[in-house]
Design a protein around this motif. Structure first.
Motif, PDB file in Angstrom:
ATOM      1  N   GLY A   1       2.023   6.316  -8.592  1.00  0.00           N
ATOM      2  CA  GLY A   1       2.278   5.121  -9.393  1.00  0.00           C
ATOM      3  C   GLY A   1       3.588   5.208 -10.133  1.00  0.00           C
ATOM      4  N   ASN A   2       3.916   6.363 -10.682  1.00  0.00           N
ATOM      5  CA  ASN A   2       5.171   6.548 -11.401  1.00  0.00           C
ATOM      6  C   ASN A   2       6.366   6.479 -10.451  1.00  0.00           C
ATOM      7  N   ILE A   3       6.168   7.012  -9.247  1.00  0.00           N
ATOM      8  CA  ILE A   3       7.243   6.975  -8.257  1.00  0.00           C
ATOM      9  C   ILE A   3       7.562   5.533  -7.868  1.00  0.00           C
TER      10      ILE A   3
ATOM     11  N   ILE B   1      11.820  10.632  -5.889  1.00  0.00           N
ATOM     12  CA  ILE B   1      11.273  11.874  -5.337  1.00  0.00           C
ATOM     13  C   ILE B   1      12.367  12.940  -5.242  1.00  0.00           C
ATOM     14  N   LEU B   2      13.539  12.549  -4.777  1.00  0.00           N
ATOM     15  CA  LEU B   2      14.661  13.486  -4.694  1.00  0.00           C
ATOM     16  C   LEU B   2      15.083  13.963  -6.077  1.00  0.00           C
ATOM     17  N   PHE B   3      15.054  13.044  -7.054  1.00  0.00           N
ATOM     18  CA  PHE B   3      15.415  13.399  -8.423  1.00  0.00           C
ATOM     19  C   PHE B   3      14.475  14.473  -8.968  1.00  0.00           C
TER      20      PHE B   3
ATOM     21  N   MET C   1       0.843  -1.191   0.000  1.00  0.00           N
ATOM     22  CA  MET C   1       0.000   0.000   0.000  1.00  0.00           C
ATOM     23  C   MET C   1       0.878   1.241   0.000  1.00  0.00           C
ATOM     24  N   ALA C   2       0.533   2.199  -0.854  1.00  0.00           N
ATOM     25  CA  ALA C   2       1.230   3.483  -0.865  1.00  0.00           C
ATOM     26  C   ALA C   2       0.219   4.564  -0.590  1.00  0.00           C
ATOM     27  N   ASN C   3       0.575   5.527   0.169  1.00  0.00           N
ATOM     28  CA  ASN C   3      -0.348   6.594   0.486  1.00  0.00           C
ATOM     29  C   ASN C   3       0.427   7.823   0.878  1.00  0.00           C
TER      30      ASN C   3
ATOM     31  N   SER D   1       9.397   3.466 -10.763  1.00  0.00           N
ATOM     32  CA  SER D   1      10.598   4.044 -11.365  1.00  0.00           C
ATOM     33  C   SER D   1      11.677   2.991 -11.570  1.00  0.00           C
ATOM     34  N   VAL D   2      12.482   3.174 -12.610  1.00  0.00           N
ATOM     35  CA  VAL D   2      13.555   2.230 -12.945  1.00  0.00           C
ATOM     36  C   VAL D   2      14.641   2.225 -11.873  1.00  0.00           C
ATOM     37  N   THR D   3      14.723   3.281 -11.047  1.00  0.00           N
ATOM     38  CA  THR D   3      15.746   3.322  -9.999  1.00  0.00           C
ATOM     39  C   THR D   3      15.497   2.251  -8.938  1.00  0.00           C
ATOM     40  N   GLY D   4      14.242   1.815  -8.824  1.00  0.00           N
ATOM     41  CA  GLY D   4      13.920   0.802  -7.821  1.00  0.00           C
ATOM     42  C   GLY D   4      13.792   1.349  -6.419  1.00  0.00           C
ATOM     43  N   GLN D   5      14.008   2.641  -6.260  1.00  0.00           N
ATOM     44  CA  GLN D   5      13.930   3.290  -4.948  1.00  0.00           C
ATOM     45  C   GLN D   5      13.018   4.514  -5.043  1.00  0.00           C
ATOM     46  N   PRO D   6      11.792   4.448  -4.528  1.00  0.00           N
ATOM     47  CA  PRO D   6      10.869   5.586  -4.616  1.00  0.00           C
ATOM     48  C   PRO D   6      11.466   6.885  -4.074  1.00  0.00           C
TER      49      PRO D   6
END
Length: 467
Positions: free
Chosen positions: A236-238, A250-252, A1-3, A241-246
């Motif tokens: 959903g995009n976060i 976000i920092l990017f 779950m993401a929120n 992401s291809v980085t594998g780290q949400p």
């Protein structure tokens, strides 16, 4: 779950985590010793059960902290490969083998650091704490300034928005998402395992436990609020992401490539420092258990290095154990993620037993300088009930549609750990039942089965083999 209510999770968990810290701190103030949890279990349990419970707690805690070493360094390896992905403008996607190679290198480097003298490790700990706080403040202050307007959110989104990406009902999905704060704010007994290397341990150790928990909870909550205001709305995009780290994504979005690489480098350094801290605690717990003859080849592992004054053999034993656990990564993401849950669930199992034994074992509890008075029992009850509930929650899968690839293997790993401890104890003729007598007394006895343990008094009383 993401929120976008992660700060609510931290607020709820932070309160109950503080109860756990207070209950452990009282025990630590009464008897600060490297054996920690399994020593307290033996000291306060009934004569009928104390050897068995002490054995189970000792083995479970030993494996638990090694799992913590594994989870922290695996997280650090993912952060390094994520940085490589950001540096390549998202063109690089690491394989499991590449990540595992980075992981092995991190564990090895941590072992080298933890083999140093105690005074050096103590100085490094101060550096770790300082850098950790600086990193959090940099993000809390810098992110609102650097984030473009299109990624900024309003208070309604931050404090009122909720998006459920799981197929669990939203209320229960929210509870399942407690994993982040439970994993980040944990290891309450870490300070205890190095208490025999500290001065004024009966005061310093309990206050360190409480301070680390409360500060970590507050800073974690503030960090989550800041991120929620600056993360944008495309969750959903976060997550995909291809980085594998949400978080790196976000920092990017906020700092761009160069700014993110600078901050992410600090994140990696801080995570590496966490790894060395938990490995230090793991080696001391392993050494304490070996000192009491409970591990195979205890005579070898209980040796203290004459040059550094540290249990170097146990440092490398814990490191090898962590690398072996890391092999679960090749079984799939669900298998390696079980290690993260194991690090939390195992420690809650071993916390519940000595806290409960203190009140149910019938032994007199000698208070240390840090105590809660009449609040001791209610604090302990709340802490134990919370931990039991969270152990159950951590065993649930992330999705209702359970398949082999998505199953939560935490129950298998936790069950295997407990079965190993119980089974080894009862093996005919060679099991712990036939020879384990509990913690070996290495300081003067002052009352019944409870010993006053102080770093200064330990000197000259420890019966360990120095090589």
């Amino acid at each position: 779950m993401a929120n976008c209510l992660n700060h609510a999770q931290w607020a709820v968990c932070g309160v109950f985590l503080t109860f756990i810290a207070l209950a452990i701190a009282e025990l630590a103030s009464s008897a600060p010793t490297s054996g920690g949890l399994y020593y307290w279990t033996y000291a306060y349990s009934t004569p009928r059960w104390r050897r068995f419970l002490s054995w189970v707690v000792g083995y479970t805690n030993t494996i638990c902290i090694i799992a913590g070493v594994c989870s922290i360094n695996w997280g650090c390896a993912l952060q390094i490969t994520s940085a490589a992905s950001i540096g390549s403008n998202l063109a690089f996607s690491p394989s499991t083998g590449q990540t595992f190679g980075v992981y092995c290198a991190l564990v090895t480097l941590n072992a080298v650091v933890c083999s140093l003298a105690s005074k050096v490790i103590a100085r490094l700990q101060k550096l770790y704490i300082t850098l950790n706080i600086i990193l959090v403040l940099v993000i809390i202050i810098g992110m609102p300034i650097a984030t473009p307007k299109e990624f900024k959110n309003d208070a309604q989104f931050v404090f009122g928005g909720l998006k459920n990406f799981s197929d669990w009902p939203t209320p229960y999905g929210f509870i399942l998402s407690f994993m982040a704060p439970l994993w980040v704010v944990g290891g309450f007994d870490s300070c205890v395992h190095i208490s025999e290397e500290a001065s004024n341990a009966t005061v310093a150790v309990p206050w360190a436990i409480v301070a680390a928990t409360t500060l970590g909870s507050v800073l974690g909550w503030a960090l989550n609020v800041t991120v929620a205001f600056c993360m944008g709305t495309d969750i959903g995009n976060i997550l995909g992401s291809v980085t594998g780290q949400p978080m790196s994504t976000i920092l990017f979005n906020s700092f761009g490539q160069k700014g993110t690489l600078i901050i992410w480098s600090l994140v990696i350094i801080t995570q590496f420092m966490m790894g060395s801290s938990i490995l230090t605690a793991s080696s001391r717990q392993t050494w304490a258990f070996a000192r009491d003859g409970a591990l195979p080849f205890s005579r070898f592992f209980r040796r203290i290095n004459s040059t550094t004054g540290t249990p170097v053999n146990c440092v490398w034993l814990s490191s090898v154990g962590a690398i072996l656990l890391g092999l679960l990564a090749f079984a799939g993401p669900s298998a390696i993620n079980a290690i993260f849950s194991l690090a939390v669930a195992c420690q809650y199992v071993v916390y519940c037993i000595p806290i409960s034994a203190r009140f149910l074992g019938g032994k007199e509890f000698k208070r240390g300088p840090f105590h809660l008075g009449i609040f001791s029992l209610p604090v302990a009850v709340i802490a134990v009930v919370w931990m039991i509930c969270m152990i159950v929650v951590l065993m649930f899968p992330a999705s209702l549609a359970v398949k082999a690839a998505s199953m939560n293997y935490s129950c298998v790993v936790l069950g295997g750990t407990l079965l190993f401890a119980v089974g080894y104890y009862h093996i005919p003729k060679v099991g712990g039942k036939y020879w384990f007598e509990g913690p070996v007394r290495n300081v003067p006895q002052v009352d019944g089965n409870v010993y006053a343990v102080d770093a200064d008094s330990v000197k000259g009383h420890q019966e360990v083999e120095v090589k």
